[in-house]
Design a protein around this motif. Sequence first.
Motif, PDB file in Angstrom:
ATOM      1  N   VAL A  72      -5.230  -3.013 -17.284  1.00  0.00           N
ATOM      2  CA  VAL A  72      -4.411  -3.860 -16.940  1.00  0.00           C
ATOM      3  C   VAL A  72      -3.421  -2.941 -15.533  1.00  0.00           C
ATOM      4  N   PRO A  73      -3.671  -2.324 -15.476  1.00  0.00           N
ATOM      5  CA  PRO A  73      -2.859  -1.378 -14.809  1.00  0.00           C
ATOM      6  C   PRO A  73      -4.234  -1.282 -13.197  1.00  0.00           C
ATOM      7  N   LEU A  74      -4.699  -1.130 -13.539  1.00  0.00           N
ATOM      8  CA  LEU A  74      -6.451  -0.998 -11.925  1.00  0.00           C
ATOM      9  C   LEU A  74      -5.862  -3.055 -12.083  1.00  0.00           C
ATOM     10  N   CYS A  75      -5.849  -3.455 -12.415  1.00  0.00           N
ATOM     11  CA  CYS A  75      -5.879  -5.062 -12.304  1.00  0.00           C
ATOM     12  C   CYS A  75      -4.379  -5.725 -11.250  1.00  0.00           C
ATOM     13  N   ILE A  76      -2.965  -3.976 -11.612  1.00  0.00           N
ATOM     14  CA  ILE A  76      -1.756  -5.112 -10.913  1.00  0.00           C
ATOM     15  C   ILE A  76      -2.207  -4.192  -9.683  1.00  0.00           C
ATOM     16  N   GLY A  77      -2.726  -2.821  -9.621  1.00  0.00           N
ATOM     17  CA  GLY A  77      -2.564  -2.237  -7.750  1.00  0.00           C
ATOM     18  C   GLY A  77      -3.812  -3.329  -7.126  1.00  0.00           C
ATOM     19  N   ALA A  78      -5.115  -3.207  -7.832  1.00  0.00           N
ATOM     20  CA  ALA A  78      -5.869  -4.930  -7.108  1.00  0.00           C
ATOM     21  C   ALA A  78      -5.303  -5.237  -6.838  1.00  0.00           C
ATOM     22  N   ALA A  79      -4.010  -6.449  -7.114  1.00  0.00           N
ATOM     23  CA  ALA A  79      -3.686  -7.633  -7.004  1.00  0.00           C
ATOM     24  C   ALA A  79      -2.883  -7.378  -6.164  1.00  0.00           C
ATOM     25  N   LEU A  80      -2.348  -6.833  -5.158  1.00  0.00           N
ATOM     26  CA  LEU A  80      -1.156  -5.884  -4.708  1.00  0.00           C
ATOM     27  C   LEU A  80      -1.732  -5.910  -3.456  1.00  0.00           C
ATOM     28  N   PHE A  81      -2.635  -5.392  -3.539  1.00  0.00           N
ATOM     29  CA  PHE A  81      -3.876  -4.615  -2.481  1.00  0.00           C
ATOM     30  C   PHE A  81      -4.174  -5.606  -1.843  1.00  0.00           C
ATOM     31  N   TRP A 133      -0.516   5.599 -13.733  1.00  0.00           N
ATOM     32  CA  TRP A 133      -0.250   5.417 -11.668  1.00  0.00           C
ATOM     33  C   TRP A 133      -2.358   5.846 -12.010  1.00  0.00           C
ATOM     34  N   LEU A 134      -2.429   6.968 -11.844  1.00  0.00           N
ATOM     35  CA  LEU A 134      -4.015   6.811 -11.898  1.00  0.00           C
ATOM     36  C   LEU A 134      -4.751   5.447 -11.500  1.00  0.00           C
ATOM     37  N   LEU A 135      -4.912   4.840 -12.682  1.00  0.00           N
ATOM     38  CA  LEU A 135      -5.636   3.540 -12.643  1.00  0.00           C
ATOM     39  C   LEU A 135      -4.676   2.501 -11.796  1.00  0.00           C
ATOM     40  N   ALA A 136      -3.515   2.618 -11.757  1.00  0.00           N
ATOM     41  CA  ALA A 136      -3.487   1.654 -10.734  1.00  0.00           C
ATOM     42  C   ALA A 136      -3.368   2.304  -9.052  1.00  0.00           C
ATOM     43  N   ALA A 137      -3.624   3.347  -8.562  1.00  0.00           N
ATOM     44  CA  ALA A 137      -4.007   4.184  -7.142  1.00  0.00           C
ATOM     45  C   ALA A 137      -5.356   3.337  -7.457  1.00  0.00           C
ATOM     46  N   ILE A 138      -6.410   3.056  -8.612  1.00  0.00           N
ATOM     47  CA  ILE A 138      -7.868   2.763  -8.083  1.00  0.00           C
ATOM     48  C   ILE A 138      -7.933   1.242  -8.456  1.00  0.00           C
ATOM     49  N   GLY A 139      -6.715   0.182  -8.830  1.00  0.00           N
ATOM     50  CA  GLY A 139      -7.107  -0.153  -8.208  1.00  0.00           C
ATOM     51  C   GLY A 139      -6.865  -0.842  -7.095  1.00  0.00           C
ATOM     52  N   ALA A 140      -5.236  -0.601  -6.380  1.00  0.00           N
ATOM     53  CA  ALA A 140      -5.122  -0.306  -5.547  1.00  0.00           C
ATOM     54  C   ALA A 140      -6.666  -0.673  -4.161  1.00  0.00           C
ATOM     55  N   ALA A 141      -6.948   0.295  -4.548  1.00  0.00           N
ATOM     56  CA  ALA A 141      -7.603   0.868  -3.617  1.00  0.00           C
ATOM     57  C   ALA A 141      -9.223   0.245  -3.686  1.00  0.00           C
ATOM     58  N   VAL A 142      -9.238  -0.926  -4.442  1.00  0.00           N
ATOM     59  CA  VAL A 142     -10.073  -1.705  -4.761  1.00  0.00           C
ATOM     60  C   VAL A 142      -9.739  -3.064  -4.163  1.00  0.00           C
ATOM     61  N   GLY A 143      -8.729  -3.647  -4.649  1.00  0.00           N
ATOM     62  CA  GLY A 143      -8.205  -4.498  -4.359  1.00  0.00           C
ATOM     63  C   GLY A 143      -8.463  -4.368  -2.546  1.00  0.00           C
ATOM     64  N   PHE A 144      -7.565  -2.970  -2.283  1.00  0.00           N
ATOM     65  CA  PHE A 144      -7.908  -3.517  -0.625  1.00  0.00           C
ATOM     66  C   PHE A 144      -9.490  -3.750   0.249  1.00  0.00           C
ATOM     67  N   GLY A 145     -10.121  -2.386  -0.603  1.00  0.00           N
ATOM     68  CA  GLY A 145     -11.102  -2.527  -0.034  1.00  0.00           C
ATOM     69  C   GLY A 145     -12.328  -4.125  -0.680  1.00  0.00           C
ATOM     70  N   GLN A 176     -14.717  -6.223 -14.461  1.00  0.00           N
ATOM     71  CA  GLN A 176     -14.960  -8.100 -14.282  1.00  0.00           C
ATOM     72  C   GLN A 176     -13.997  -8.624 -14.194  1.00  0.00           C
ATOM     73  N   VAL A 177     -12.941  -7.836 -15.048  1.00  0.00           N
ATOM     74  CA  VAL A 177     -11.686  -8.474 -15.075  1.00  0.00           C
ATOM     75  C   VAL A 177     -10.942  -8.204 -13.652  1.00  0.00           C
ATOM     76  N   ILE A 178     -11.395  -6.841 -13.391  1.00  0.00           N
ATOM     77  CA  ILE A 178     -10.454  -6.516 -11.932  1.00  0.00           C
ATOM     78  C   ILE A 178     -10.874  -7.636 -10.888  1.00  0.00           C
ATOM     79  N   GLN A 179     -12.214  -8.011 -10.867  1.00  0.00           N
ATOM     80  CA  GLN A 179     -13.065  -8.422  -9.743  1.00  0.00           C
ATOM     81  C   GLN A 179     -12.604 -10.073  -9.553  1.00  0.00           C
ATOM     82  N   ILE A 180     -11.466 -10.725 -11.012  1.00  0.00           N
ATOM     83  CA  ILE A 180     -11.253 -11.696 -10.515  1.00  0.00           C
ATOM     84  C   ILE A 180      -9.843 -11.585  -9.659  1.00  0.00           C
ATOM     85  N   LEU A 181      -8.912 -10.570 -10.262  1.00  0.00           N
ATOM     86  CA  LEU A 181      -7.339 -10.722  -9.342  1.00  0.00           C
ATOM     87  C   LEU A 181      -8.040 -10.595  -7.854  1.00  0.00           C
TER      88      LEU A 181
END
Length: 250
Positions: A72-81, A133-145, A176-181
């Motif tokens: 969940v926190p990974l996806c939040i970061g990814a969706a935003l960035f 917070w760490l997971l959200a930051a990882i998600g943000a980096a993944v989403g932006f990338g 797999q989930v973060i890939q969608i977001l």
Amino acid sequence: MLPLLLLISLGVGVLIGAVGVGGVLLIPALNVTAGLTIQQSMATALFTFIFTGIVGTWLFQKRGSIDWGITVPLCIGAALFGFLGAWANTWLDSRVLTLILAGLIVFAGVYTLRGSTGSHQEAFAGQRRRQQWLLAAIGAAVGFGSGLTGVGGPALSVPLLLLFGFSPLSAIGASQVIQILASVSGTLGNLQFGTIDFKLAAIVAVVEVIGVVIGVRIVHAVNAQVLRKAVAILCLLVGAGLALRAFGIL
């Protein structure tokens, strides 16, 4: 060269489902076999990863292999960035984007080859807020990338999660989930700023999904170390080839 592209797409799907890394290989395939520009290849590939993510998530969830506390926190970061990454994509020239993509592919290859070399304990284990917070930051980096380069979430999230001590199966399931977001967010940006070849994407996505189904069966049935090494070597070769091409050597 459509048959070659479809064969590569099938392999990409298998690798996404089995080891979480493989989507990075679709972009150079679209560029070389379909004649799309690097920006079009990135946008088109990212669109197809929405569907591989949906199927991968469904199959992993059926087997109870998704840790939603991590996801969940990974996806939040990814969706935003993801949208910001797609916007940044429009401001960089194709040579710079190719070099960035090559670097990401090599990075994914090195970490996949080395396997889980980080801590055997999850980062901030027992400190839930800091870990979130760490997971959200990882998600943000993944989403932006993902938005910037068209690379699907797994190619970036799996190596980063392994680095911070999360288990390989949990990392692949979450990816797999973060890939969608990440893909949806990046695609929304590409719809406004980029170009997607929807006709080609539809064909490629169907073949990729078939590959994902095969890959998920493999990762839950056998030791995936051989596959991890194979995709790592592939990533290193493709990354090196892209870098040489960016400099006009190939």
